[in-house]
Design a protein around this motif. Structure first.
Motif, PDB file in Angstrom:
ATOM      1  N   ASP A  54      27.287  11.705  16.009  1.00 43.52           N
ATOM      2  CA  ASP A  54      26.581  10.552  15.067  1.00 43.52           C
ATOM      3  C   ASP A  54      27.069   8.990  15.555  1.00 43.52           C
ATOM      4  OD1 ASP A  54      25.208  12.515  13.704  1.00 43.52           O
ATOM      5  OD2 ASP A  54      26.833  12.681  12.286  1.00 43.52           O
ATOM      6  N   GLY A  55      28.028   9.104  16.440  1.00 45.45           N
ATOM      7  CA  GLY A  55      28.510   7.568  16.938  1.00 45.45           C
ATOM      8  C   GLY A  55      29.583   7.209  15.948  1.00 45.45           C
ATOM      9  N   SER A  56      30.214   7.941  15.370  1.00 41.36           N
ATOM     10  CA  SER A  56      31.201   7.706  14.460  1.00 41.36           C
ATOM     11  C   SER A  56      32.797   7.888  15.462  1.00 41.36           C
ATOM     12  CB  SER A  56      31.702   8.187  13.099  1.00 41.36           C
ATOM     13  OG  SER A  56      30.500   8.213  12.167  1.00 41.36           O
ATOM     14  N   ILE A  57      33.611   6.874  15.283  1.00 47.69           N
ATOM     15  CA  ILE A  57      34.835   6.678  15.991  1.00 47.69           C
ATOM     16  C   ILE A  57      35.715   8.256  15.538  1.00 47.69           C
ATOM     17  CG2 ILE A  57      36.909   5.629  16.559  1.00 47.69           C
ATOM     18  CD1 ILE A  57      35.316   3.218  16.580  1.00 47.69           C
ATOM     19  N   LEU A  58      36.278   8.930  16.586  1.00 45.47           N
ATOM     20  CA  LEU A  58      36.967  10.112  16.268  1.00 45.47           C
ATOM     21  C   LEU A  58      38.364   9.611  16.006  1.00 45.47           C
ATOM     22  CD1 LEU A  58      35.503  12.531  18.708  1.00 45.47           C
ATOM     23  CD2 LEU A  58      35.323  12.776  16.456  1.00 45.47           C
ATOM     24  N   GLY A  59      39.255  10.518  15.601  1.00 48.97           N
ATOM     25  CA  GLY A  59      40.588  10.321  15.247  1.00 48.97           C
ATOM     26  C   GLY A  59      41.323  10.384  16.412  1.00 48.97           C
ATOM     27  N   GLU A  60      42.641  10.559  16.241  1.00 47.47           N
ATOM     28  CA  GLU A  60      43.529  10.708  17.378  1.00 47.47           C
ATOM     29  C   GLU A  60      43.508  11.682  18.248  1.00 47.47           C
ATOM     30  OE1 GLU A  60      48.468  11.884  17.317  1.00 47.47           O
ATOM     31  OE2 GLU A  60      47.750  11.044  15.468  1.00 47.47           O
ATOM     32  N   ALA A  61      43.638  11.605  19.570  1.00 46.10           N
ATOM     33  CA  ALA A  61      43.233  12.463  20.673  1.00 46.10           C
ATOM     34  C   ALA A  61      44.572  13.103  21.186  1.00 46.10           C
ATOM     35  CB  ALA A  61      42.576  11.804  21.802  1.00 46.10           C
ATOM     36  N   THR A  62      44.670  14.395  21.145  1.00 50.19           N
ATOM     37  CA  THR A  62      46.184  14.902  21.361  1.00 50.19           C
ATOM     38  C   THR A  62      45.824  15.801  22.525  1.00 50.19           C
ATOM     39  OG1 THR A  62      45.246  16.896  20.017  1.00 50.19           O
ATOM     40  CG2 THR A  62      46.613  15.078  19.167  1.00 50.19           C
ATOM     41  N   GLY A  63      44.899  16.385  23.319  1.00 48.10           N
ATOM     42  CA  GLY A  63      44.742  17.283  24.439  1.00 48.10           C
ATOM     43  C   GLY A  63      43.759  16.670  25.404  1.00 48.10           C
ATOM     44  N   MET A  64      43.755  16.946  26.679  1.00 53.94           N
ATOM     45  CA  MET A  64      42.674  16.978  27.507  1.00 53.94           C
ATOM     46  C   MET A  64      42.592  17.814  28.577  1.00 53.94           C
ATOM     47  SD  MET A  64      42.397  13.423  30.111  1.00 53.94           S
ATOM     48  CE  MET A  64      41.494  12.655  28.863  1.00 53.94           C
ATOM     49  N   SER A  65      41.420  18.326  28.987  1.00 50.12           N
ATOM     50  CA  SER A  65      41.220  19.050  30.132  1.00 50.12           C
ATOM     51  C   SER A  65      41.671  18.565  31.361  1.00 50.12           C
ATOM     52  CB  SER A  65      39.994  19.657  30.119  1.00 50.12           C
ATOM     53  OG  SER A  65      39.039  18.615  30.379  1.00 50.12           O
ATOM     54  N   ALA A  66      42.048  19.137  32.470  1.00 56.49           N
ATOM     55  CA  ALA A  66      42.644  18.607  33.987  1.00 56.49           C
ATOM     56  C   ALA A  66      41.448  17.566  34.392  1.00 56.49           C
ATOM     57  CB  ALA A  66      42.968  19.625  34.677  1.00 56.49           C
ATOM     58  N   ASP A  67      40.146  17.683  34.226  1.00 50.22           N
ATOM     59  CA  ASP A  67      39.238  16.943  34.862  1.00 50.22           C
ATOM     60  C   ASP A  67      38.978  15.676  33.900  1.00 50.22           C
ATOM     61  OD1 ASP A  67      37.724  17.995  32.707  1.00 50.22           O
ATOM     62  OD2 ASP A  67      36.363  18.681  34.086  1.00 50.22           O
TER      63      ASP A  67
END
Length: 174
Positions: free
Chosen positions: A36-49
């Motif tokens: 919906d275009g709302s900013i998400l909260g804290e990012a904690t993990g990420m895929s290799a790409d």
């Protein structure tokens, strides 16, 4: 961080102290936004790409954000009397972005070790981790998997902390 170091995830504090999920690429900050275009909260993990990110929203709901497929929001306690009391997070994701783990707990009723963990696979969606382990036929050694917070790069191993109610103590698990 992505495997080539080109993307880094984390958060940017808002003027009101909320942690807004972001990634940095080529020195430029980008806000992570839901469908919906709302900013998400804290990012904690990420895929290799670097294309899939996990974390939790400002409303304490877990998320999986993918730059091509959009955002999946998850609260395993949505049917509870007070679902907003629960904190849900997805702290880790496999390198290929197809397996993520997380946990949910009510800090007002017993705390984090009395919560529950879950696994998400791109193929099957979300499953309670205790049910998932039982379905594989493994002995859970009496552990209630309450805080899954790590997954191996290949998505085959999960680590965290659980409670063994019979022994009355917390145990690390893999």
């Amino acid at each position: 961080m992505s495997s080539d170091g080109s993307r880094i995830v984390g958060w940017q504090d808002s003027d009101f102290g909320n942690r807004q999920g972001v990634y940095w690429e080529n020195g430029e900050q980008h806000f992570l936004k839901d469908n919906d275009g709302s900013i998400l909260g804290e990012a904690t993990g990420m895929s290799a790409d670097g294309k899939t990110v996990t974390g939790f929203t400002l409303d304490r709901v877990g998320y999986i954000w993918n730059e091509e497929e959009g955002t999946i929001l998850y609260n395993p306690n949505a049917d509870e009397e007070y679902p907003e009391d629960f904190f849900t997070s997805l702290p880790a994701i496999s390198d290929d972005g197809t397996v993520a783990v997380g946990f949910s707990f009510n800090p007002f009723e017993g705390g984090i070790l009395q919560g529950s963990s879950f696994i998400w696979t791109k193929e099957d969606g979300f499953t309670n981790l205790n049910d998932f382990v039982a379905g594989l036929g493994y002995d859970d050694l009496g552990i209630d998997f309450s805080l899954a917070n790590a997954v191996s790069p290949d998505g085959k191993y999960i680590g965290g902390i659980g409670l063994n109610w019979d022994l009355g103590d917390a145990r690390g698990f893999v």
